[in-house]
Design a protein around this motif. Structure first.
Motif, PDB file in Angstrom:
ATOM      1  N   ARG A 112     -42.422   2.124 -41.993  1.00  0.00           N
ATOM      2  CA  ARG A 112     -42.073   0.786 -41.443  1.00  0.00           C
ATOM      3  C   ARG A 112     -40.707   0.891 -41.318  1.00  0.00           C
ATOM      4  O   ARG A 112     -40.158   0.226 -40.116  1.00  0.00           O
ATOM      5  CB  ARG A 112     -42.437  -0.533 -42.327  1.00  0.00           C
ATOM      6  CG  ARG A 112     -43.936  -0.703 -42.477  1.00  0.00           C
ATOM      7  CD  ARG A 112     -44.703  -0.480 -41.267  1.00  0.00           C
ATOM      8  NE  ARG A 112     -46.156  -0.768 -41.530  1.00  0.00           N
ATOM      9  CZ  ARG A 112     -46.980  -0.490 -40.542  1.00  0.00           C
ATOM     10  NH1 ARG A 112     -47.053   0.004 -39.508  1.00  0.00           N
ATOM     11  NH2 ARG A 112     -48.323  -0.949 -40.932  1.00  0.00           N
ATOM     12  N   LYS A 113     -39.996   1.664 -42.201  1.00  0.00           N
ATOM     13  CA  LYS A 113     -38.342   1.928 -42.035  1.00  0.00           C
ATOM     14  C   LYS A 113     -38.096   2.566 -40.663  1.00  0.00           C
ATOM     15  O   LYS A 113     -37.462   2.187 -39.668  1.00  0.00           O
ATOM     16  CB  LYS A 113     -37.579   2.306 -43.209  1.00  0.00           C
ATOM     17  CG  LYS A 113     -36.272   2.620 -43.011  1.00  0.00           C
ATOM     18  CD  LYS A 113     -35.466   2.868 -44.146  1.00  0.00           C
ATOM     19  CE  LYS A 113     -33.876   3.501 -43.592  1.00  0.00           C
ATOM     20  NZ  LYS A 113     -32.958   4.134 -44.695  1.00  0.00           N
ATOM     21  N   GLY A 114     -39.314   3.571 -40.663  1.00  0.00           N
ATOM     22  CA  GLY A 114     -39.034   4.467 -39.455  1.00  0.00           C
ATOM     23  C   GLY A 114     -39.184   3.784 -38.219  1.00  0.00           C
ATOM     24  O   GLY A 114     -38.926   4.163 -37.083  1.00  0.00           O
ATOM     25  N   GLN A 115     -39.940   2.811 -38.151  1.00  0.00           N
ATOM     26  CA  GLN A 115     -40.192   2.054 -36.958  1.00  0.00           C
ATOM     27  C   GLN A 115     -39.358   1.175 -36.413  1.00  0.00           C
ATOM     28  O   GLN A 115     -39.003   1.164 -35.242  1.00  0.00           O
ATOM     29  CB  GLN A 115     -41.586   1.250 -37.161  1.00  0.00           C
ATOM     30  CG  GLN A 115     -42.957   2.281 -37.009  1.00  0.00           C
ATOM     31  CD  GLN A 115     -44.149   1.435 -37.112  1.00  0.00           C
ATOM     32  OE1 GLN A 115     -44.624   0.834 -38.405  1.00  0.00           O
ATOM     33  NE2 GLN A 115     -45.089   1.385 -36.182  1.00  0.00           N
ATOM     34  N   LEU A 116     -38.705   0.432 -37.402  1.00  0.00           N
ATOM     35  CA  LEU A 116     -37.510  -0.353 -37.209  1.00  0.00           C
ATOM     36  C   LEU A 116     -36.149   0.366 -37.259  1.00  0.00           C
ATOM     37  O   LEU A 116     -35.344  -0.142 -36.502  1.00  0.00           O
ATOM     38  CB  LEU A 116     -37.500  -1.582 -38.444  1.00  0.00           C
ATOM     39  CG  LEU A 116     -38.501  -2.488 -38.131  1.00  0.00           C
ATOM     40  CD1 LEU A 116     -38.121  -3.733 -39.244  1.00  0.00           C
ATOM     41  CD2 LEU A 116     -38.559  -3.231 -36.966  1.00  0.00           C
ATOM     42  N   PRO A 125     -42.200   5.366 -33.297  1.00  0.00           N
ATOM     43  CA  PRO A 125     -42.305   4.197 -33.630  1.00  0.00           C
ATOM     44  C   PRO A 125     -43.751   3.592 -33.108  1.00  0.00           C
ATOM     45  O   PRO A 125     -44.555   2.876 -33.840  1.00  0.00           O
ATOM     46  CB  PRO A 125     -41.140   3.425 -33.224  1.00  0.00           C
ATOM     47  CG  PRO A 125     -40.096   4.362 -33.392  1.00  0.00           C
ATOM     48  CD  PRO A 125     -40.575   5.600 -32.866  1.00  0.00           C
TER      49      PRO A 125
END
Ligand SMILES: Cc1cc2nc3c(=O)[nH]c(=O)nc-3n(C[C@H](O)[C@H](O)[C@H](O)COP(=O)(O)OP(=O)(O)OC[C@H]3O[C@@H](n4cnc5c(N)ncnc54)[C@H](O)[C@@H]3O)c2cc1C
Ligand code: SF4
Ligand code: SF4
Ligand code: SF4
Lengths: 292, 253
Positions: A112-116, A125
């Motif tokens: 999720r950090k990687g997506q945001l 993402p």
């Protein structure tokens, strides 16, 4: 709902309706079954799983694009498989546009950090289509597992059929039917240090998260969390992939899950605070306050 | 929608890869320029000679201190821009320009390159080589919300940008070694693998679940540390990923 158990739309006890999956699965075969369904339906075109590595019980992240490959990865390996390391490569060398990934709660946080904040994850993402989280109290290094099995349980690693943490014990099942149980007291010192600041037990940021705790043997507790997770889960239910029971009707149920989650998070929260005054007027880093 | 913000692209010593990354948002970039931002400065993109006043300056590249014009322009950028964003490894950390020693044709005396933050205060960092188009996009949308959004949107933008501001505050040096110094040595690594995924030159492998950096290969772009969830993980933003991603998608429709 939020709190220790995270937001979720639905919580049930479930198991795969496929006997072949259940035979090899750690618990109710939720992970393997849901990925199998998603692969067959074209919801994902591959899944990053923890497959067999170079040594017995040493996992490695592995991109399964067929059901046969998925099946080789089922079962829990109690040591680190850096699942996220393949997430960009999956879209490149493997050419996946729709990625599935399974991982521990911290690995779901990484996804999720990687997506945001996709600092080094160009074009990744929007390609994550099914993130399955597995509950996790702690993980171990490979050497830790080796010492637990070989020194404490006096078994050879390659003669082990299954390992399991449950009912307050670390269980080692041998291929020949022998069973050794170690008290968790013995395992604690072998835990991965990074786990002691971990503030998530039931993979709050997954699309769907699952673990054994709360459900009877051979069944799994399942949280369906996101819109996307809900969509895939309902299709899988409609296709007859799973048998389910309301979580309120199974023992020990959500009460135990809540208790363990609360214990883990409050213990580790305390560790995070103690780290701030670890030295003499000097502390250790707190990643939850920033990168400094 | 309220009025647009003004944005400029300031080109220091970089390879234009950062600008290409911005452009790689394709339709998204057009939407940004259509609805949210006017490009008021940018080599080849806007016909403007001198750095104008602007809300956001996206600075690419490090600064050659032997090049008087560059030094003057970066100072001017600080004076003219409300928010200075260092885009890409060179602007943030020097990146491969950390290895230059001059002697090249046709300006052999140009040998000393500094990250922007060594000469002016930088507000926000977007590390990486090349920086990721989607992160540039997210920062542009958040900068817009910060300056022109309603109260809730401003609140969200502030929270979102905070760790990238803290990175700017952290300093101008980056290396794969940061994973050792600030994560593994600090007892924080949990073996997720994000660092290896982020590295543009595949300098990072995992040995028994922990990162191993081939330092000869590292170009000092800073992506690995910034990507690591144990470098920063902000519980007031990341758990809201579903809503935030939907909002960004909707804004770019
Ligand atoms: C380190 C660790 C600690 C755990 N602690 C708990 C706990 O405290 N309480 C609890 O209820 N459950 C815990 N689990 C989860 C549980 O052991 C099962 O993995 C989970 O219930 C899924 O079982 P299944 O039958 O649905 O999956 P299966 O169909 O058997 O598939 C398991 C999947 O997990 C993946 N996997 C296996 N090992 C790893 C690993 N090391 N890292 C990432 N992925 C892996 C495999 O790739 C496979 O796809 C833990 C798991 C791990 C790896
Ligand atoms: S305890 Fe936390 S940090 Fe450790 S492996 Fe499990 S989820 Fe990751
Ligand atoms: S990104 Fe993950 S594996 Fe790499 S240093 Fe950070 S916690 Fe460890
Ligand atoms: S190890 Fe890779 S990601 Fe990290 S700073 Fe060096 S080049 Fe960049």
């Amino acid at each position: 709902m939020a709190g220790e158990l995270g937001k979720y739309k639905l919580c049930v006890s479930a198991r795969s309706s496929d006997k072949a999956i259940l035979r090899k699965a750690q618990d109710g075969g939720i992970v393997t079954q849901l990925f199998k369904f998603a692969l067959e339906e074209g919801i994902i075109d591959g899944a990053i799983v923890a497959g067999p590595g170079d040594e017995p019980w040493r996992p490695r992240p592995f991109i399964a694009t067929t059901v046969e490959e998925l099946m080789t990865a089922s079962g829990t390996k109690y040591n680190i498989s850096p699942q996220v390391s393949w997430i960009k490569e999956a879209t490149r060398s493997y050419g996946l546009d729709k990625i599935g990934i399974v991982g521990t709660p911290c690995q779901m946080q990484a996804v999720r950090k990687g997506q945001l904040y996709p600092v080094g994850l160009r074009d990744v993402p929007d390609k994550i289509k099914l993130a399955i989280g597995i509950f996790c109290m702690e993980n171990f290094s490979y050497q830790s597992v080796k010492q637990l099995v070989e020194d404490h349980a006096a078994m050879k690693l390659d003669a082990v059929k299954k390992m399991e943490i449950g009912k307050g014990k670390f269980w080692v099942y041998g291929q020949r039917g022998q069973v050794v149980q170690l008290p968790l007291k013995v395992t604690h010192k072998y835990e991965q240090p990074g786990c002691h600041v971990c503030l998530d037990y039931v993979a709050n940021l997954a699309d769907v998260s699952t673990g054994s705790v709360g459900s009877p043997d051979g069944w799994s507790t399942v949280f369906v969390r996101t819109k996307n997770g809900d969509d895939i889960w309902s299709k899988a239910i409609a296709a007859g992939c799973f048998e389910t029971k309301p979580i309120e009707q199974v023992k020990p149920g959500l009460e135990l899950v809540t208790k363990l989650a609360t214990e883990k998070i409050s213990k580790n929260q305390k560790t995070v605070e103690e780290r701030a005054k670890f030295g003499v007027n000097k502390g250790l880093r707190n990643p939850y306050l920033g990168p400094k | 929608m309220a009025d647009k913000i003004t944005v400029g692209h300031v080109h220091m010593s970089g390879c234009t890869g950062c600008l290409v990354s911005l452009a790689d948002n394709y339709g998204g970039l057009l939407t940004i320029l259509d609805k949210y931002a006017d490009l008021v400065y940018g080599l080849t993109l806007a016909d403007v000679r001198h750095i104008p006043k602007m809300d956001v300056a996206l600075v690419e590249g490090s600064v050659c201190i032997q090049d008087k014009i560059s030094v003057q322009e970066i100072k001017e950028t600080r004076e003219k821009a409300a928010i200075v964003v260092a885009v890409g490894g060179c602007a943030c950390y020097g990146n491969i320009t950390r290895f230059t020693r001059g002697g090249q044709q046709n300006q052999p005396q140009h040998e000393s390159y500094l990250p922007v933050g060594d000469l002016i205060k930088v507000d926000v960092y977007i590390p990486g080589c090349a920086p990721c188009p989607q992160l540039i996009r997210n920062v542009c949308v958040m900068a817009y919300l910060l300056l022109k959004g309603n109260k809730d949107q401003q609140e969200l933008a502030k929270k979102y940008l905070t760790p990238l501001m803290q990175l700017a505050d952290r300093g101008t040096e980056a290396c794969g070694c940061d994973l050792m110094y600030d994560v593994v040595n600090q007892g924080l690594c949990m073996g997720c693998g994000s660092c290896a995924a982020a590295c543009p030159v595949r300098a990072i492998t995992h040995e028994y679940g922990k990162p191993n950096v081939n330092r000869e290969m590292c170009i000092k772009c800073g992506a690995c540390y910034a990507q690591c969830p144990r470098a920063f993980f902000n519980f007031d933003v990341i758990p809201e990923f579903e809503g935030i991603m939907d909002a960004i998608d909707a804004a770019l429709k």
